[in-house]
Every structure is written in structure tokens, then in C-alpha cells.
Design a protein around this motif. Sequence first.
Motif, PDB file in Angstrom:
ATOM      1  N   UNK A 520      48.101  49.737  82.906  1.00  0.00           N
ATOM      2  CA  UNK A 520      46.850  49.026  83.176  1.00  0.00           C
ATOM      3  C   UNK A 520      45.671  49.584  82.403  1.00  0.00           C
ATOM      4  N   UNK A 521      45.922  50.520  81.507  1.00  0.00           N
ATOM      5  CA  UNK A 521      44.849  51.076  80.692  1.00  0.00           C
ATOM      6  C   UNK A 521      44.195  52.306  81.289  1.00  0.00           C
ATOM      7  N   UNK A 522      44.585  52.672  82.516  1.00  0.00           N
ATOM      8  CA  UNK A 522      43.972  53.836  83.137  1.00  0.00           C
ATOM      9  C   UNK A 522      44.561  55.120  82.543  1.00  0.00           C
ATOM     10  N   UNK A 523      43.790  56.210  82.517  1.00  0.00           N
ATOM     11  CA  UNK A 523      44.300  57.460  81.929  1.00  0.00           C
ATOM     12  C   UNK A 523      45.379  58.077  82.809  1.00  0.00           C
ATOM     13  N   UNK A 524      46.289  58.792  82.182  1.00  0.00           N
ATOM     14  CA  UNK A 524      47.324  59.500  82.923  1.00  0.00           C
ATOM     15  C   UNK A 524      46.790  60.767  83.567  1.00  0.00           C
ATOM     16  N   UNK A 525      45.704  61.311  83.003  1.00  0.00           N
ATOM     17  CA  UNK A 525      45.185  62.586  83.469  1.00  0.00           C
ATOM     18  C   UNK A 525      43.991  62.356  84.386  1.00  0.00           C
ATOM     19  N   UNK A 526      44.091  62.868  85.577  1.00  0.00           N
ATOM     20  CA  UNK A 526      43.020  62.708  86.558  1.00  0.00           C
ATOM     21  C   UNK A 526      41.911  63.714  86.276  1.00  0.00           C
ATOM     22  N   UNK A 527      40.678  63.208  86.200  1.00  0.00           N
ATOM     23  CA  UNK A 527      39.529  64.087  85.954  1.00  0.00           C
ATOM     24  C   UNK A 527      39.113  64.745  87.251  1.00  0.00           C
ATOM     25  N   UNK A 528      38.898  66.047  87.198  1.00  0.00           N
ATOM     26  CA  UNK A 528      38.501  66.789  88.395  1.00  0.00           C
ATOM     27  C   UNK A 528      37.012  67.123  88.323  1.00  0.00           C
ATOM     28  N   UNK A 529      36.178  66.088  88.237  1.00  0.00           N
ATOM     29  CA  UNK A 529      34.743  66.332  88.251  1.00  0.00           C
ATOM     30  C   UNK A 529      34.323  66.922  89.593  1.00  0.00           C
ATOM     31  N   UNK A 530      34.915  66.424  90.678  1.00  0.00           N
ATOM     32  CA  UNK A 530      34.739  67.014  92.003  1.00  0.00           C
ATOM     33  C   UNK A 530      36.130  67.371  92.510  1.00  0.00           C
ATOM     34  N   UNK A 531      36.319  68.583  92.935  1.00  0.00           N
ATOM     35  CA  UNK A 531      37.658  69.028  93.300  1.00  0.00           C
ATOM     36  C   UNK A 531      37.652  69.753  94.629  1.00  0.00           C
ATOM     37  N   UNK A 532      38.830  69.889  95.206  1.00  0.00           N
ATOM     38  CA  UNK A 532      38.959  70.613  96.457  1.00  0.00           C
ATOM     39  C   UNK A 532      38.927  72.110  96.187  1.00  0.00           C
ATOM     40  N   UNK A 533      38.483  72.846  97.173  1.00  0.00           N
ATOM     41  CA  UNK A 533      38.320  74.287  97.002  1.00  0.00           C
ATOM     42  C   UNK A 533      39.281  75.047  97.906  1.00  0.00           C
ATOM     43  N   UNK A 534      40.008  75.955  97.345  1.00  0.00           N
ATOM     44  CA  UNK A 534      40.903  76.805  98.131  1.00  0.00           C
ATOM     45  C   UNK A 534      40.465  78.258  97.975  1.00  0.00           C
ATOM     46  N   UNK A 535      40.270  78.947  99.087  1.00  0.00           N
ATOM     47  CA  UNK A 535      39.815  80.326  99.019  1.00  0.00           C
ATOM     48  C   UNK A 535      40.960  81.307  98.808  1.00  0.00           C
ATOM     49  N   UNK A 536      42.148  80.897  99.203  1.00  0.00           N
ATOM     50  CA  UNK A 536      43.272  81.823  99.104  1.00  0.00           C
ATOM     51  C   UNK A 536      44.569  81.051  98.980  1.00  0.00           C
ATOM     52  N   UNK A 537      45.634  81.773  98.664  1.00  0.00           N
ATOM     53  CA  UNK A 537      46.945  81.143  98.604  1.00  0.00           C
ATOM     54  C   UNK A 537      47.344  80.609  99.973  1.00  0.00           C
ATOM     55  N   UNK A 538      46.908  81.295 101.030  1.00  0.00           N
ATOM     56  CA  UNK A 538      47.204  80.820 102.383  1.00  0.00           C
ATOM     57  C   UNK A 538      46.579  79.459 102.638  1.00  0.00           C
ATOM     58  N   UNK A 539      45.330  79.285 102.179  1.00  0.00           N
ATOM     59  CA  UNK A 539      44.681  77.983 102.316  1.00  0.00           C
ATOM     60  C   UNK A 539      45.499  76.923 101.605  1.00  0.00           C
ATOM     61  N   UNK A 540      45.961  77.271 100.421  1.00  0.00           N
ATOM     62  CA  UNK A 540      46.714  76.311  99.625  1.00  0.00           C
ATOM     63  C   UNK A 540      47.995  75.887 100.332  1.00  0.00           C
ATOM     64  N   UNK A 541      48.734  76.857 100.869  1.00  0.00           N
ATOM     65  CA  UNK A 541      50.023  76.551 101.479  1.00  0.00           C
ATOM     66  C   UNK A 541      49.851  75.791 102.797  1.00  0.00           C
ATOM     67  N   UNK A 542      48.738  76.059 103.516  1.00  0.00           N
ATOM     68  CA  UNK A 542      48.494  75.341 104.757  1.00  0.00           C
ATOM     69  C   UNK A 542      47.948  73.935 104.504  1.00  0.00           C
ATOM     70  N   UNK A 543      47.327  73.746 103.340  1.00  0.00           N
ATOM     71  CA  UNK A 543      46.786  72.450 102.940  1.00  0.00           C
ATOM     72  C   UNK A 543      45.943  71.809 104.044  1.00  0.00           C
ATOM     73  N   UNK A 544      44.859  72.471 104.491  1.00  0.00           N
ATOM     74  CA  UNK A 544      44.028  71.870 105.539  1.00  0.00           C
ATOM     75  C   UNK A 544      43.408  70.574 105.054  1.00  0.00           C
ATOM     76  N   UNK A 545      43.326  69.559 105.915  1.00  0.00           N
ATOM     77  CA  UNK A 545      42.853  68.243 105.478  1.00  0.00           C
ATOM     78  C   UNK A 545      41.345  68.124 105.359  1.00  0.00           C
ATOM     79  N   UNK A 546      40.588  69.114 105.829  1.00  0.00           N
ATOM     80  CA  UNK A 546      39.141  68.947 105.898  1.00  0.00           C
ATOM     81  C   UNK A 546      38.390  69.724 104.824  1.00  0.00           C
ATOM     82  N   UNK A 547      39.079  70.114 103.761  1.00  0.00           N
ATOM     83  CA  UNK A 547      38.395  70.827 102.692  1.00  0.00           C
ATOM     84  C   UNK A 547      37.392  69.922 102.005  1.00  0.00           C
TER      85      UNK A 547
END
Length: 549
Positions: A520-547
Motif C-alpha cells: 500500500x506504499x507504507x514504509x516497512x520501518x516504523x518511525x519511533x518519534x515517540x516511543x515507550x520507555x523501559x527503565x530496566x530489563x525487568x520492566x521490559x520482560x513484564x511489559x506493563x501496559x501503562x507505560x
Amino acid sequence: MRNQPIYANRHMRVVCIGAGASGLYMAYKLKHYFTDFTLNIYEKNPQISGTWFENRYPGCACDVPAHNYTYSFEPKWDWSANYASSREIYTYFNDFADKYGLREHIHCEHEVVGARWDEDNTELQQRCDFLINASGILNNWRWPAIPGLHSFKGELLHSAAWDDTVQLAGKRVGLIGNGSSGVQILPEIQPVAAHLTTFIREPTWVCPTRGMEYHKYTDEEKQRFRDEPGVLLNVRKKKEETLARFFSVFVTGSAAQTMAVDYMREQMKQKIGDAELAQKLIPNFSIGCRRLTPGPNYLESLTLPNVTVVHGEIKEITPDACITEDGRTWPLDVLICATGFDTTFQPRFPVIGRGGKSLAAEWASEPRSYMGLAAHGFPNYFMFLGPNCPIANGPIIFAIELQGEYFARFLNRWQKEGLASIDPRREAVDDFMAQKDAFMESSVWASGCQSWYKDRKTGKVTALWPGSTPHYMEALASPRYDDFEIKYHGNRFAYLGNGFSQTELNPDLDVTYYIREKDGGEPLFRSLQSTFNAKSLGDLLQAPPDLAI
């Protein structure tokens, strides 16, 4: 290696100087599109709004149509007229700050007295990662260099430092200057002054663009702007289009220039109504060489019985009069200087860059910037409305938005990729200046008139962008990072982090968006102009929904 996902933010400290239109937009941009930052805006005045707080002289207004002197996303339906007063504009910016909760970042009555780049981040009274100068162009007002000025014993006023307690009724008033401020002041004070003597050194074009004559909005019109979908938007778009297409007038010898000169010359003749005075006041230089002003009721006021127009230089000012070069003396009780500002683009305070270089010293002979936004040798320092910005090429508020968006791209990259410093290369600055100078040769701005658009020493055009508003939009749309020397904190690939993507933090996010039925012409690579923030590997593995995004 950073124990965080790719593109994770690091905390960023930003200091912004000035809480006018530029500083407020920067605060809005950061607050609504960034996380993990500290912002301090220092404003020298006791209140926000910059020039629209400072300028309160009689008749003070904006010479850009009011519906186009707003942020592009924040219209105002209840302007009183198409050229709004300074008080209305002051209210607009205050309301904007309140609506979006920006005052928490602003410190009024805090005047910056110096700034310096510290390579090692040590011993600074207020440390920051980026310094953004939003102090504006027309805010450092100046007295005219006339002998004896301060010997005047009557009331001495400057248009940009107006004293509301001074009474003009029944007084002999002198007005120096016929730029934008002088043109606005004269018709306002003429009815109350016993006599008004206006001193004009050079002629100037005073006439609204065709179709943009002064108009006071009725209650019915304002109600339509508020209640009927699309009505106000159409008004704004039509005026914006007129302003954008006016750029062709600024090209020397263009058909648009010829037509504009013929139209405005005839309009000025009719409004002046005096052939001898018209010959002195109508310029023989191109329209746009000096700033054009609509000037409602200015020309008509010049021939009123209590107004005297004095054409020529003031040789000396005595305790009670002005003496002109022809030897005549003009007794006065009040003297108003509508004589403008320091437009050298040098900052009002010392800015010290890499290697102890002073920006004032670097720009002593000429302000040499990178696209009016940055200066070589002064890392992580950006300027709103710097040298060669589109101050007269179109609506300036939109230009401020474009600049803020441009700065945001660098700030975003700094947060996510471990950058230490961003500094425009000298060769990039030199090439931009050469391109700018080459363009200006074909513009009316370089023609034979005195104007604050030009540097007094070199005669080069230092205030204006070499192109139209759409041209400026395209030039700033995508930063040319190869024009900058970029240094990193340690390993430039440390931002790759712990091998996870921040998109994996949100269980509601479609991480397989690239699987599709057709291109459809859209790029394959998603731009991360605004991104989620993880403070630690634990945050990443728990994947909290309210970041936060």
C-alpha cells in the motif's frame, strides 16, 4: 551496552530563553510530544508574551492579518478586527499558555546574563543539554543616535518602552520615525495632541495588500466563525494563500512587483490628497525593500490641521525642541522615538561556545548562521528567528512552528541515540551564506533603500530567508545531518541496548504490522518519534501496559 531497549529515552535538560511566541511553542512541543525531560524557560519580563507584553504604545497592533497570526493548530474566532491590537494578541498567548499548562515551566523576571558551552559538564549554575534562544528579533529597543537627545527636558518616550502615565492631551508632540510603530502611533495620538510634528527621514510604502484592507468584524461574523464548521478555516486559508503568493512581489523586475507598485502608488496618492506631500512620501524604491505596513488612517492624518510633516534629518535636540538640518527649530513638550531595535542578531548576553569563542565576537562583522537556526562552534545551541529567517516572507508564527519542529528532531535523536553534541560544520554555514547572498541579488531586499533587513556594515541582507514560505517548509522538512558534526557519549551504537524493541513493551501493539496482502506504499520501518520507555530489563520482560508514550 545500555540495559534498555533500542531507542530508549535518556533524560534531557532544556533551557529556553524567552516566553514569547517562540518559547511558548517550544514548551508546547516538548510537553505534548516528549517524555523524560526538564524544561526551564527564563523570561526577563514580569509576564509572558514577549513583544506583545512589552509593546503597548497607542495604536499598537500586528500588521499581519489576525487570523493568520496564530499557531496553525490554535485558531481564535473572536478577533475584533483583521489587524488585532497588541492587547488582544497578548491575551491570545496567555490563554494558550493556560490552556496547555505551560506556566509550570516558565520563570518570569529571570534575565539570562550569560551562557557557555562546557565540554565536560562541570560547574555551571544552570546546566542543560540544549540551550534554545527564543528571545526574538525586535525586543532590544534603541534610542536614535541624535546629538542632544537626552538633554530634552520634556517627556521623552520610546515606542517599545511606553509610559502609560504620560499625558499627550493639549501638548506639542514630536514623533520620530515612520516605520511600523510610527505609522500606528500617529493616527492614535493626533486627535488629542494640540499639535503633532512628525519627522520623516525616508519615504515608505504604506498601504494594505489588495483584499486585506482594515476590517472590523461584526458580532454576526464572529458568531459564524465560532459556530459554522469550515467558515473560519476557509477565511484563514484564503488569507494565507494571499500572503504566500505575495512572495513573487519580492523578485526584482517581476510583473507582480510592477503591478503592486502601480496599485500602491495610486492608493497612497488618493489617501494623502496633496501632490507636493505625496511626492515626498511615496518611495521610488521597490515594494518590500522596507517592511510594508497597512497603516489604517495614517496617510489621511498627515494633512490634518494640527499635523506638520517635516521631511529630512534632525541635526540636534535641545531641552525643548528639535532642530532639523535646514536650521529650523520645532518646539516640543513631548518627544516620541519610534526608532526601532538593535537588529544585529547578536545576543543580549555573552554566549560562549567551544574553545571559549564568543558569539558576539564571531558575528562582529556579519551574523553567519546555519539556516538561521544554529551557529558553528556553539554546540547544542538553537535559535528561533535567527539571521536569515522568514520574518517578512510570510506569517511568522508558522515559521516558528517549523523551527520548533526542526529542533525537536534533534532533541529526539539526542534522547534516543546517545548523542553528546550537535554542531553545524563551518563549511555548511559558508555554503548556506553563499547561497543566500546569491539569491538576494535578485530580490528587492538588496535594492537601494535603508532597511533593518540589511546589515549596516556589509549591506548584505541578514534578516530574511532566501525564498518563500513553502520553500522554507521544504528546506526544514528533513534535517541534513551530514551538515553537522555529531559526537556521541561513548559507543555510538550503545543505543541498540539489550536486544529488545520498545514496541514489544505494549501488548496491544500490532508487532506484525508489516504482514499484509498488498503493497500500500507504507514504509516497512516504523518511525519511533515517540516511543515507550523501559527503565530496566525487568520492566521490559513484564511489559506493563501503562507505560507513557
